[in-house]
Design a protein around this motif. Structure first.
Motif, short mmCIF file in Angstrom:
data_model
loop_
_atom_site.label_atom_id
_atom_site.label_comp_id
_atom_site.label_asym_id
_atom_site.label_seq_id
_atom_site.Cartn_x
_atom_site.Cartn_y
_atom_site.Cartn_z
N UNK A 1 0.81 -1.22 0.00
CA UNK A 1 0.00 0.00 0.00
C UNK A 1 0.84 1.27 0.00
N UNK A 2 1.88 1.37 0.87
CA UNK A 2 2.72 2.57 0.80
C UNK A 2 3.41 2.74 -0.55
N UNK A 3 3.80 1.62 -1.18
CA UNK A 3 4.45 1.71 -2.49
C UNK A 3 3.49 2.26 -3.53
N UNK A 4 2.22 1.81 -3.48
CA UNK A 4 1.22 2.32 -4.41
C UNK A 4 0.98 3.80 -4.19
N UNK A 5 0.86 4.18 -2.92
CA UNK A 5 0.64 5.59 -2.61
C UNK A 5 1.83 6.43 -3.07
N UNK A 6 3.04 5.88 -2.89
CA UNK A 6 4.24 6.59 -3.30
C UNK A 6 4.27 6.76 -4.81
N UNK A 7 3.84 5.76 -5.56
CA UNK A 7 3.79 5.87 -7.01
C UNK A 7 2.85 7.00 -7.43
N UNK A 8 1.71 7.12 -6.80
CA UNK A 8 0.76 8.19 -7.12
C UNK A 8 1.39 9.55 -6.84
N UNK A 9 2.05 9.68 -5.69
CA UNK A 9 2.68 10.96 -5.33
C UNK A 9 3.79 11.30 -6.32
N UNK A 10 4.55 10.30 -6.74
CA UNK A 10 5.63 10.56 -7.69
C UNK A 10 5.07 10.99 -9.03
N UNK A 11 3.97 10.40 -9.44
CA UNK A 11 3.34 10.82 -10.70
C UNK A 11 2.83 12.25 -10.62
N UNK A 12 2.27 12.63 -9.50
CA UNK A 12 1.79 14.00 -9.35
C UNK A 12 2.95 14.99 -9.35
N UNK A 13 4.04 14.64 -8.66
CA UNK A 13 5.21 15.52 -8.65
C UNK A 13 5.81 15.63 -10.06
N UNK A 14 5.83 14.51 -10.77
CA UNK A 14 6.32 14.53 -12.15
C UNK A 14 5.45 15.42 -13.03
N UNK A 15 4.14 15.37 -12.80
CA UNK A 15 3.23 16.21 -13.58
C UNK A 15 3.52 17.69 -13.34
N UNK A 16 3.75 18.06 -12.10
CA UNK A 16 4.06 19.46 -11.80
C UNK A 16 5.30 19.93 -12.55
N UNK A 17 6.31 19.09 -12.59
CA UNK A 17 7.56 19.46 -13.25
C UNK A 17 7.40 19.48 -14.77
N UNK A 18 6.87 18.40 -15.33
CA UNK A 18 6.85 18.28 -16.79
C UNK A 18 5.85 19.23 -17.44
N UNK A 19 4.67 19.38 -16.86
CA UNK A 19 3.67 20.24 -17.48
C UNK A 19 4.12 21.70 -17.46
N UNK A 20 4.75 22.12 -16.39
CA UNK A 20 5.26 23.49 -16.36
C UNK A 20 6.44 23.68 -17.31
N UNK A 21 7.14 22.59 -17.61
CA UNK A 21 8.28 22.67 -18.53
C UNK A 21 7.84 22.60 -19.99
N UNK A 22 6.91 21.68 -20.30
CA UNK A 22 6.58 21.38 -21.70
C UNK A 22 5.18 21.80 -22.10
N UNK A 23 4.32 22.04 -21.13
CA UNK A 23 2.92 22.25 -21.43
C UNK A 23 2.14 20.96 -21.25
N UNK A 24 0.83 21.09 -21.10
CA UNK A 24 -0.01 19.92 -20.85
C UNK A 24 -0.09 19.02 -22.08
N UNK A 25 -0.36 19.58 -23.22
CA UNK A 25 -0.57 18.77 -24.42
C UNK A 25 0.70 18.03 -24.83
#
Length: 208
Positions: free
Chosen positions: A4-28
């Motif tokens: 369960x912690x590993x699954x939760x950690x994967x979700x958090x890592x995906x959200x953090x990645x989204x913050x970085x990549x979308x601000x860098x490249x755009x959503x599309x």
């Protein structure tokens, strides 16, 4: 039990990645594959947590609101004694955050809503909620500043709070267009001076 912690950690890592990549490249331009690679998770893990990229975008807007909400709640301008000083302190704090590269200080929800306001209604609504909720944190101080200075204008504290966000989002767009933070800092300085003039006692405004 350990999964369960590993699954939760994967979700958090995906959200953090989204913050970085979308601000860098755009959503599309940001793909699910890139999000998975940046987060260090499999595509299966992505779709375990999010039904689609749009679902991730909505969750990222909420994650952004939580992160920035905590940052601004702890900011020092809240301790200033005068409500106008707190409003101006907020503007100064926004300027102080213009550090690093463009993706480090520009707004996730502002970036996403510009690309998706017509095509992804759920994402547009999530971004609108994030921006309006942040603006709402200024309303009480603006209202108190109006009352302490005897102002009875045609505009409201809420409309001015939203205007500060319009200026800031526009400043981020100018920073992207010009490739640097200086133009954004200049816009925030203009906002600061505008607020100073706006809150002059009405008698002084009439004399001016």
């Amino acid at each position: 039990m350990a999964r369960a912690p590993q699954k939760a950690d994967a979700r958090a890592r995906l959200l953090d990645a989204a913050l970085m990549l979308i601000r860098s490249k755009g959503y599309s331009a940001t793909t699910v594959d890139e999000l998975c690679a940046a987060a260090g998770v499999t595509k299966g893990a992505f779709f375990h947590h999010f039904k689609s990229k749009h679902a991730l975008g909505v969750a990222a807007a909420e994650h952004w609101s939580q992160m920035t909400g905590a940052l601004f709640a702890a900011a020092p301008y809240h301790t200033l004694p005068d409500p106008l000083e707190r409003v101006l302190g907020y503007v100064e704090f926004r300027k102080a955050l213009l550090q690093g590269e463009l993706p480090e200080f520009t707004c996730l929800v502002g970036t996403m809503v510009q690309e998706t306001y017509q095509s992804v209604p759920a994402l547009r609504e999530a971004c609108a909620l994030s921006i309006s909720n942040h603006a709402a944190t200024l309303v009480d101080d603006i209202q108190a500043a109006m009352e302490s200075r005897g102002l009875t204008p045609a505009w409201t504290a809420q409309s001015l709070a939203l205007h500060t966000q319009a200026v800031l989002q526009g400043a981020f767009i100018l920073a992207k267009a010009n490739g640097g933070a200086k133009v954004a800092a200049d816009s925030i300085d203009h906002l600061y001076r505008y607020l100073q003039m706006l809150f002059q006692p009405q008698a002084e405004q009439h004399r001016g």
